[in-house]
Every structure is written in structure tokens, then in C-alpha cells.
Design a protein around this motif. Structure first.
Motif, PDB file in Angstrom:
ATOM      1  N   ALA A   1      -7.019  12.152  -8.489  1.00  0.00           N
ATOM      2  CA  ALA A   1      -5.935  12.379  -7.527  1.00  0.00           C
ATOM      3  C   ALA A   1      -5.038  13.522  -7.993  1.00  0.00           C
ATOM      4  CB  ALA A   1      -5.118  11.099  -7.358  1.00  0.00           C
TER       5      ALA A   1
ATOM      6  N   ASP B   1      -3.958  15.101   1.173  1.00  0.00           N
ATOM      7  CA  ASP B   1      -4.410  13.924   1.921  1.00  0.00           C
ATOM      8  C   ASP B   1      -5.453  13.139   1.127  1.00  0.00           C
ATOM      9  OD1 ASP B   1      -2.720  14.584   3.972  1.00  0.00           O
ATOM     10  OD2 ASP B   1      -4.284  15.460   5.256  1.00  0.00           O
ATOM     11  N   GLU B   2      -6.381  13.866   0.493  1.00  0.00           N
ATOM     12  CA  GLU B   2      -7.403  13.190  -0.295  1.00  0.00           C
ATOM     13  C   GLU B   2      -6.795  12.531  -1.524  1.00  0.00           C
ATOM     14  OE1 GLU B   2     -11.301  15.973   0.467  1.00  0.00           O
ATOM     15  OE2 GLU B   2      -9.412  16.893  -0.157  1.00  0.00           O
TER      16      GLU B   2
ATOM     17  N   ASP C   1      -3.745  11.354  -1.698  1.00  0.00           N
ATOM     18  CA  ASP C   1      -3.036  10.158  -1.219  1.00  0.00           C
ATOM     19  C   ASP C   1      -4.017   9.007  -0.978  1.00  0.00           C
ATOM     20  OD1 ASP C   1      -0.755  11.651  -1.317  1.00  0.00           O
ATOM     21  OD2 ASP C   1      -0.603  11.970   0.860  1.00  0.00           O
ATOM     22  N   GLY C   2      -5.177   9.329  -0.442  1.00  0.00           N
ATOM     23  CA  GLY C   2      -6.169   8.289  -0.193  1.00  0.00           C
ATOM     24  C   GLY C   2      -6.675   7.651  -1.478  1.00  0.00           C
ATOM     25  N   ILE C   3      -6.886   8.471  -2.514  1.00  0.00           N
ATOM     26  CA  ILE C   3      -7.354   7.952  -3.799  1.00  0.00           C
ATOM     27  C   ILE C   3      -6.287   7.079  -4.445  1.00  0.00           C
ATOM     28  CG2 ILE C   3      -8.039   8.590  -6.147  1.00  0.00           C
ATOM     29  CD1 ILE C   3      -9.249  11.170  -4.896  1.00  0.00           C
TER      30      ILE C   3
ATOM     31  N   ALA D   1      -3.885   5.490  -2.948  1.00  0.00           N
ATOM     32  CA  ALA D   1      -3.762   4.255  -2.170  1.00  0.00           C
ATOM     33  C   ALA D   1      -4.854   3.265  -2.556  1.00  0.00           C
ATOM     34  CB  ALA D   1      -3.832   4.575  -0.674  1.00  0.00           C
ATOM     35  N   GLU D   2      -6.070   3.772  -2.782  1.00  0.00           N
ATOM     36  CA  GLU D   2      -7.172   2.899  -3.198  1.00  0.00           C
ATOM     37  C   GLU D   2      -6.872   2.239  -4.544  1.00  0.00           C
ATOM     38  OE1 GLU D   2     -11.809   3.304  -4.682  1.00  0.00           O
ATOM     39  OE2 GLU D   2     -10.968   4.860  -3.373  1.00  0.00           O
TER      40      GLU D   2
ATOM     41  N   ARG E   1      -4.104  -0.411  -4.095  1.00  0.00           N
ATOM     42  CA  ARG E   1      -4.560  -1.654  -3.465  1.00  0.00           C
ATOM     43  C   ARG E   1      -5.288  -2.542  -4.471  1.00  0.00           C
ATOM     44  NH1 ARG E   1      -5.782   1.867   0.903  1.00  0.00           N
ATOM     45  NH2 ARG E   1      -7.943   2.048   0.207  1.00  0.00           N
TER      46      ARG E   1
ATOM     47  N   VAL F   1       3.269   6.197  -0.040  1.00  0.00           N
ATOM     48  CA  VAL F   1       1.863   5.814  -0.203  1.00  0.00           C
ATOM     49  C   VAL F   1       1.753   4.502  -0.965  1.00  0.00           C
ATOM     50  CG1 VAL F   1      -0.301   6.421  -1.352  1.00  0.00           C
ATOM     51  CG2 VAL F   1       0.946   8.155  -0.056  1.00  0.00           C
TER      52      VAL F   1
ATOM     53  N   ALA G   1       0.390   0.813   0.490  1.00  0.00           N
ATOM     54  CA  ALA G   1      -0.852   0.292  -0.094  1.00  0.00           C
ATOM     55  C   ALA G   1      -0.645  -1.054  -0.769  1.00  0.00           C
ATOM     56  CB  ALA G   1      -1.418   1.306  -1.094  1.00  0.00           C
TER      57      ALA G   1
ATOM     58  N   GLU H   1      -9.815  -4.820   1.698  1.00  0.00           N
ATOM     59  CA  GLU H   1      -8.857  -3.760   1.394  1.00  0.00           C
ATOM     60  C   GLU H   1      -8.890  -3.391  -0.091  1.00  0.00           C
ATOM     61  OE1 GLU H   1      -6.447  -2.041   3.273  1.00  0.00           O
ATOM     62  OE2 GLU H   1      -7.566  -2.749   5.006  1.00  0.00           O
TER      63      GLU H   1
END
Length: 560
Positions: free
Chosen positions: A403, A413-414, A416-418, A420-421, A424, A452, A456, A489
Motif C-alpha cells: 500500500a 485508490d489501490e 486504500d483498497g489494500i 481496507a483489506e 478488515r 478508510v 473498514a 468481508e
């Protein structure tokens, strides 16, 4: 090697002491050809005629995968490659040998204390050179008779029938006084695994009253820790460390006790003491590196992670993540050349698996960013993203590195997605969440990071907590739905998986058999155990699953 003593094969006996040596299948692992043949001859003289030879650990692993062995006689020093201890660890860790298999380690007297101290998993016995065939026969006979006495215990254990294994220990204690201490020790470990620490505490107190054996005091401390009686557990451990300072497992457990009190500095100190006694133990070095890194002690973290790779060469416990851990610390110290050198030195090893390739791509991206080569960094990040898209997994630390590389490359964006994963799957890990926040702070995106992380963690925490509350209220159907959504999730969160399994089994108990749900529960439990091997809740959930299957007449074949 052999002292001047002749031995005749054991004469046939009647009753419990008879051993048919001709029925045993043996494997001798020794790198010197002359010694291999001498060991085989000695076993033949005992009546063991089915003897296979292996010159190194790789050959031994191949042989064991082809057929089971009753007895493995292995030298500690096997030349290049894995040593005897690492071979034993891989055999046990990969479930290639059962509890019935006798594993004896051969070592020179000058190495004995070091070998014993570094053992994460102990063999059945050590043979110190030189030894006579008669000594070998006596030791082997004693171990075989003990394992025979424990046959029912082992059978239930391998079938995951842990309560039945406890009952078999009780029978053994009653009927075989010779093995009472061994049976009490095994029973104590079973009670801990079953999540019955109060009973384990009473058992260990019973053993200590008989004799203050260090392992019993260590077991008592573990049982106290599992009941959150950490002050009492620490007092016991301090006493063990004073009376038996070579018992390195006490330092590991003290570290866990300190972590439970959120005293990471004391946890690090405990591990440093253990490492001072046994520096070759891979998992202790891994844990020391992780805690030292959390504490901001980069020098100690670097030393520990370097030791993992150096001393753990060929160990089954070393993973691609260990290379990433060392490189991360080197980069945080500003040693970009050191991180690049680590990658170069271990390129062949890392390229051998998708997980290793991911470590290499992410770390190369970080190195190139530090060097200001943004074009090369972007290429490495692209490679890492492609590996991830193909299903390659990495641990939470590596994903946060990834990240960070994405942020530095403008791929917000990528990134943030990592993050968030990771959040979670680690919604209750303050250390990882703090590191994620720092990534955003360093990138000047603190507000974005807060948003973020808030979204998450809130979603997963809400689903998990609602599911648990609903289950306690008896609404298991709705609880199952909530927790399975939480699992979807957070597929790398074993705690949520275990909660889901517990609720599914409670629902089936209440509502009746649901074959689809019990299969889902079984898959989730298997995955939770893969992600968190040895977790205290696993055995209890296995027992609950087995009881539900028995209640509804489901017969499952015992694992081999």
C-alpha cells in the motif's frame, strides 16, 4: 563410534514386554557412508532387518513420504542442508510421522547441550556418541514399550477424539503406574488444548506436589495464563527461570504473558533472554523481530530477522515473509543497499514461489522509490498488483508495504483498497492499524486514512459483535448470517471464522441437521486452523463439531 560390546537380539518374551523387532521398519539418516552401514548392522543385530538408509534430510523426507517407519535413527549433523533437528521439525509439522513413530537423535557429547537447548520439538531420545548396541537396544525397547502403553491415547488423539484421549490417560494412570508421570503430562497438554485450563491447573498442582518437575510448573503457568491469572503465571515463570534457566519455553510463555498485559518492552526482554540461551530457534527469533519492530528497536529487529534467515536456513518455519521483514527494517534504517543486497542474495529462493515473487516485487518497488527511480518502482508495483490479482497472498505487513508503494506511485485508490483489506482482517490489532495510520500520515493523507480505516474496521467489527450478541440471545439463525458476512468481508481473520463456526454448530444443535451448513462450518474451521495453528479454541471447536456429527449420525473417517 561403537564401544566394544556385543549384543544378541532380544529373546522372545511373553506378555506386554515382548517386542518383535523383525516387524519394525527403520530408517537410518546419516551423512557418512561408513557410519550409515555401521548403524544398519547394529539394527540388524537387534533383529531389525527392514532398514532403509538416507544420506541427508532430503532423502529421508522422500523415503518417509513413500512409506511409514516405526523407528528413525538420525544424526544431528547431516552436513549441508537441513540438520537432524530441522528434519524432525518438518516431519512433525507436516504430519509425516505419527506419535507412534520413534525418533532418536544421535549427537556428539560436545554438541548435546546446544542441540537440546535449540530443540523446538524434542525427539523421543538422544543418543550421545559413542554408545554401545546394548545401550541402543535398552533405550529403544523402553520407548517402544511406553508408546505401546499409550496406543489408545494416541489413537484417540489422531482421530481428534481429545476427550476420549483424556479418558485413556486416566486409565493408563490407574493401570500402569510406571507411566503415571508421562500420562499426567500428556493429559495436562490435552486439557489445555481442550480449553479446560482450570482442570489443567489442578493436574499440574498435583504433579508439583509429587515432585517439582520444571515442565509441570511451566504447564501450571500456561494454565494460569489461559485463565488471565497473569500475575500468578509470571510469578511461577520467574521461579522456573531461576531454578531451570535452560528451559527456554518459559521465556516464550513469559513473553506471551507480558503481551497480554500490553507490556511489549517486557515481552521483548523475555525473548532476548531466551535467544541468549538458544539463538537457533527460528520461531523465537521471528517473534523477537516482530515485537522489537513494534517497539521501534530497529537494531534488535534487524538482528533477529537476519538470524531467522541465517540460522533457519532449510527450516520449515521460514517463509517468504521473513525476507520481507528483514528488508522492511533495513529500509526503515535507511539502508537501501542492504535491502537490495538481501533481495539479490535470496533471489533464487524468492522466485521459487508466487508468495516469494510478491515479496520481491513489493520490496523492489520500495527500494526503487527510496532511490528515486519512480519508473522502475511503478513497474515493480505493477508486477505486485498482477500477482495479487492472480490470487497470490501476502501477510499483513507485506500488504501495508505494498500500500505504501502504491501511494508513493500515485495509485491512491489501490492503496486504500489494500489498507481496507488489512484493516478488515486485523480490526482488533492496534499495532497494524497504527502502522496503517502512519502510512497515511507520511503520505500527507491523514484524513483519507482515517476514513478508510474507520469504514473498514467498523463494518467487520459491527457484524462480528452483532453476531456474537445475537448468539448469546439464542437467535442463532440471524447470528450465522451476520458472522458469515463478516467472514466474507474478512477472509483472513481466524477469530471471526472461529466465532462463525461456534454459532453454526449451536444453530444445528438447536434447529436440527443442516448438511450444507455443517460442511461450511467444517471448511471454516479448517481454514481458521490453517491461519492460526495451535490456537486455544480450535480443539474445543473440533470436539463440538465431532459431537454434532455424532448426534446426527455422520461418520467421518479419522485422519491418517
Amino acid at each position: 563410534m561403537w564401544t566394544d560390546s556385543g549384543v544378541n537380539p532380544a529373546s522372545a518374551r511373553t506378555g506386554d514386554t515382548f517386542i518383535d523387532y523383525s516387524a519394525l521398519r527403520a530408517l537410518v539418516v546419516e551423512d557418512y557412508p561408513g557410519m550409515r552401514n555401521a548403524l544398519r548392522l547394529s539394527l540388524t543385530n537387534l533383529g531389525i532387518t527392514r532398514v532403509q538408509l538416507a544420506a541427508n534430510a532430503a532423502e529421508a523426507l522422500f523415503q518417509v513420504k513413500q512409506k511409514p517407519y516405526d523407528f528413525i535413527l538420525c544424526d544431528f549433523n547431516l552436513g549441508d542442508g537441513r540438520d537432524g533437528q530441522q528434519l524432525l521439525e518438518e516431519l512433525r509439522h507436516s504430519h509425516l510421522i505419527s506419535l507412534e513413530t520413534v525418533f532418536m537423535m544421535v549427537t556428539a557429547e560436545s554438541y548435546y547441550e546446544k542441540v537440546v537447548a535449540t530443540a523446538e520439538l524434542a525427539p523421543d531420545d538422544y543418543m550421545i556418541k559413542p554408545f554401545s548396541p546394548e545401550v541402543l537396544r535398552r533405550r529403544l525397547e523402553s520407548i517402544l514399550l511406553r508408546k505401546r502403553a499409550f496406543s489408545d491415547v494416541y489413537r484417540h488423539f489422531h482421530a481428534h477424539e481429545l476427550s476420549a484421549a483424556v479418558a485413556s490417560c486416566d486409565t493408563l494412570i490407574q493401570d500402569k503406574p510406571k507411566y503415571v508421570v508421562d500420562a499426567l503430562r500428556f493429559k495436562g497438554e490435552l486439557l489445555v488444548t481442550l480449553g479446560r485450563p482450570e482442570e489443567a491447573e489442578a493436574l499440574y498442582q498435583q504433579v508439583i506436589a509429587m515432585r517439582a518437575i520444571p515442565w509441570a510448573r511451566l504447564g501450571l503457568a500456561r494454565a494460569l495464563h489461559l485463565q488471565a491469572k497473569d500475575e500468578a503465571a509470571e510469578a511461577v515463570l520467574r521461579d522456573v527461570m531461576e531454578q531451570a534457566p535452560e528451559m527456554v519455553a518459559a521465556y516464550d510463555l513469559l513473553s506471551d504473558v507480558c503481551l497480554a498485559r500490553q507490556d511489549t518492552k517486557a515481552a521483548q526482554e523475555a525473548l532476548e533472554q531466551g535467544v541468549a540461551i538458544s539463538a537457533r530457534t527460528v520461531r523465537r527469533q521471528q517473534k523477537l523481530g516482530e515485537i522489537a519492530h513494534t517497539n521501534g528497536d530497529l537494531d534488535t529487529a534487524r538482528s533477529a530477522f537476519a538470524n531467522v534467515l541465517e540460522k533457519g536456513l532449510h527450516s520449515v518455519f521460514v517463509t517468504p515473509s521473513d525476507f520481507g521483514n528483514l528488508c522492511r527494517v533495513q529500509l526503515e534504517q535507511g539502508d537501501v543497499q542492504g535491502a537490495a543486497a538481501t533481495l539479490k542474495k535470496n533471489k533464487t529462493t524468492l522466485q521459487a514461489s508466487p508468495e516469494g515473487q510478491l515479496v520481491m516485487a513489493v520490496t523492489q518497488g520500495m527500494v526503487q522509490i527510496r532511490n528515486g527511480n519512480l519508473k522502475d518502482a511503478a513497474k515493480a508495483v505493477e508486477e505486485a498488483m498482477a500477482l495479487r490479482a492472480g490470487g497470490t497472498c501476502g501477510d499483513a505487513g507485506l500488504l501495508l508495504d505494498m500500500a505504501g508503494a502504491c501511494m508513493a506511485s500515485g495509485r491512491h485508490d489501490e492503496a486504500d483498497g489494500i489498507v481496507a483489506e488489512v484493516a478488515r482482517n486485523a480490526h482488533d490489532s492496534e499495532a497494524l492499524l497504527a502502522r496503517a495510520r502512519k502510512l497515511y500520515d507520511d503520505a500527507g493523507r491523514s484524513e483519507a486514512g482515517a476514513a478508510v480505516l474507520a469504514v473498514a474496521t467498523a463494518d467487520v467489527r459491527k457484524l462480528n459483535n452483532e453476531g456474537v450478541v445475537l448468539a448469546h440471545r439464542g437467535d442463532f439463525r440471524t447470528a450465522v448470517d451476520k458472522l458469515l458476512r463478516a467472514c466474507a468481508e474478512a477472509p483472513h481473520n481466524p477469530r471471526i471464522m472461529m466465532n462463525a463456526v461456534w454459532v453454526m454448530l449451536k444453530f444445528i444443535d438447536q434447529a436440527g441437521m443442516d448438511e450444507q451448513m455443517i460442511e461450511i462450518a467444517r471448511r471454516h474451521l479448517d481454514e481458521a486452523e490453517r491461519q492460526a495453528p495451535g490456537h486455544a479454541r480450535i480443539a474445543g471447536l473440533r470436539l463440538h463439531l465431532k459431537n454434532v456429527e455424532s448426534k446426527f449420525g455422520i461418520q467421518r473417517k479419522a485422519p491418517a
